[in-house]
Write a protein that holds these residues in place. Structure first.
Motif: not given
Length: 506
Positions: A292-308
């Motif tokens: 299994l090759d699994l990639v996480f593609l993540v928006d790392a802009t300011g509004s995503m602080a909580d998610e990260i």
């Protein structure tokens, strides 16, 4: 957010409470980088090793493209047991990015280049948060660099417990294709790059023993000539084909060819047929351990602080759950983070690795910052994930989990997300697109479009009251979906991976 982000149009407050979502999502990751290559061709292994040893982030330039016939190169990496490496993509003509790069310089003696950059972002973010007003009203999206007009205060939504579970729903637009087409018909006004998927055919490839063949190469031909329509079968030996994404004036009969190793087969597709297409190869396909090759593609802009932030605390548990699945998969993880023009980085990628600890250190240094307007650099990040990571070949299962709360910029030019969703299908990559709270109608369309075409799913957060994260977990959503199931996001994602891998047993 950084100093620029003070002038960024405030996204709805519900964004901040999508946190748990992202967190749970990226939980599976463990990723160092395998190929230190430029945009056009692979770099020899000796050079990759030398670059990795320097522990310095390489910087890409904008040079999109691929083979002249448009067919993406077949995934071919043999393993992911390699040292960590970070690559970055920046716009060389972006003056703001150059200014940020100079400002964020750190002593060359520091060895963790990725950590240094992230530390600078964190300091900048903390300063801007201290200077910014505690409450701002949601404002309409503006062009990059254009400050919103006079934001007005609004009340802070009630905070939720830090470790409260996040509920999420999921829909399979291929399973309820009629409803999906009706959804598209209601949204023809949206500014997206629509592709005609109304004509759709299911394909299943079996070997000579009757077992489904994962990762079989599929091509479509007309009049003896290969069309620019390729696919690789999923873990269950299946793929969806959409001839009209190319053009409408195709012949009434097309030839579909499939192969796996030395085994091959073919069948005729009569356009308009209702039966699924079946191809049986002329030999028994070899069976190997599940990979299994699994990639996480993540928006790392300011509004995503909580998610990260939530992601950092939950990923190991999710990774361990996946590792303990009945198939005991051989796991490789990768992370692609992206922001926008003028930010400290445009796209930052950590290639595949089986070293979860190394990935955790990299993720721990990642800070949410920047942005500037509502759309982000999703086009460029998806292109990077599909074409520039070291995907393994020979029967691997390939998945991308996208976590974001905004659509891509469609005013930057190529690469385009619709081209790369076609590239993903050609390379056997399924996209599971997770919409964080605040994702607008355009973002929903793009996320569902890419998930449907590649055979993936659209995942979205749910609340006790639709569109109100402060109401806590529940079953309601503001998205145009129906008949969906709801569970905690971490369990949902592990279930989707489990179901995907379970198909390999036939």
């Amino acid at each position: 957010m950084d100093a620029r982000n003070k002038d960024r149009p405030a996204r709805p407050r519900r964004l901040r409470h999508a946190s748990l979502a992202a967190a749970l999502l990226l939980a599976l990751v463990g990723v160092p980088w395998s190929q230190a290559h430029d945009w056009s061709s692979p770099v020899p292994r000796e050079q990759r090793v030398a670059q990795a040893a320097q522990e310095q982030p390489s910087h890409w330039t904008l040079a999109w493209g691929g083979p002249q016939d448009g067919r993406p190169a077949a995934p071919s990496a043999q393993h992911c047991d390699r040292p960590p490496q970070t690559l970055e993509l920046r716009h060389p003509d972006d003056a703001l990015a150059a200014q940020r790069e100079r400002r964020d310089e750190r002593p060359a003696s520091s060895r963790d280049a990725f950590g240094r950059l992230a530390e600078a972002d964190a300091v900048s973010s903390a300063k801007s948060m201290a200077d910014a007003p505690s409450d701002v009203a949601a404002a309409p999206a503006t062009r990059h660099g254009s400050p919103p007009s006079q934001p007005q205060p609004q009340s802070q939504p009630a905070s939720r417990p830090r470790d409260e579970a996040v509920s999420a729903g999921v829909v399979d637009d291929n399973a309820d294709f009629g409803s999906y087409l009706a959804y598209r018909a209601r949204n023809t006004h949206l500014p997206v790059r629509a592709r005609d998927v109304q004509e759709r055919y299911g394909l299943t490839v079996h070997d000579a023993s009757g077992r489904p063949v994962p990762d079989a190469q599929v091509s479509v031909h007309a009049g003896g000539q290969a069309l620019a329509l390729w696919a690789r079968t999923d873990s269950g030996g299946k793929a969806w084909l959409h001839p009209r994404v190319l053009r409408a004036d195709l012949p009434d009969v097309l030839e579909v060819q499939a192969s796996s190793g030395a085994a091959s087969g073919r069948a005729l597709l009569r356009r308009g047929q209702r039966d699924a297409l079946q191809i049986t190869l002329n030999a028994v396909a070899p069976r190997e351990r599940t990979r299994l090759d699994l990639v996480f593609l993540v928006d790392a802009t300011g509004s995503m602080a909580d998610e990260i932030d939530k992601l950092k605390r939950s990923m190991r548990a999710m990774a361990e759950q996946i590792a303990r699945l009945p198939s005991r998969p051989d796991l490789c993880f990768a992370l692609v983070a992206y922001r926008d023009r003028g930010d400290a980085f445009f796209v930052r990628a950590h290639d595949f690795s089986n070293d979860l600890g190394a990935f955790q250190r990299q993720l721990g240094a990642l800070q949410a910052a920047g942005g500037g307007d509502y759309p982000e650099a999703l086009n460029e990040a998806l292109h990077t994930a599909v074409h520039r990571l070291s995907w393994r070949g020979e029967g691997a299962t390939r998945l991308v989990v996208l976590l974001a709360d905004a659509p891509p910029h469609l005013d930057y030019g190529a690469p385009w997300y619709d081209d790369d969703m076609q590239g993903a299908l050609a390379r056997g990559i399924k996209l599971f697109a997770v919409g964080a709270s605040g994702l607008d109608a355009t973002g929903e369309y793009v996320f569902r479009q890419a998930a449907q075409y590649t055979g993936g799913r659209f995942v979205f957060l749910t609340y006790a009251r639709a569109g109100d994260p402060s109401s806590g977990p529940g079953r309601e959503t503001a998205h145009e979906v129906g008949g969906y199931s709801v569970e905690s996001l971490d369990k949902l994602l592990v279930r989707l991976v489990r179901e995907e891998l379970a198909q390999r047993s036939g």
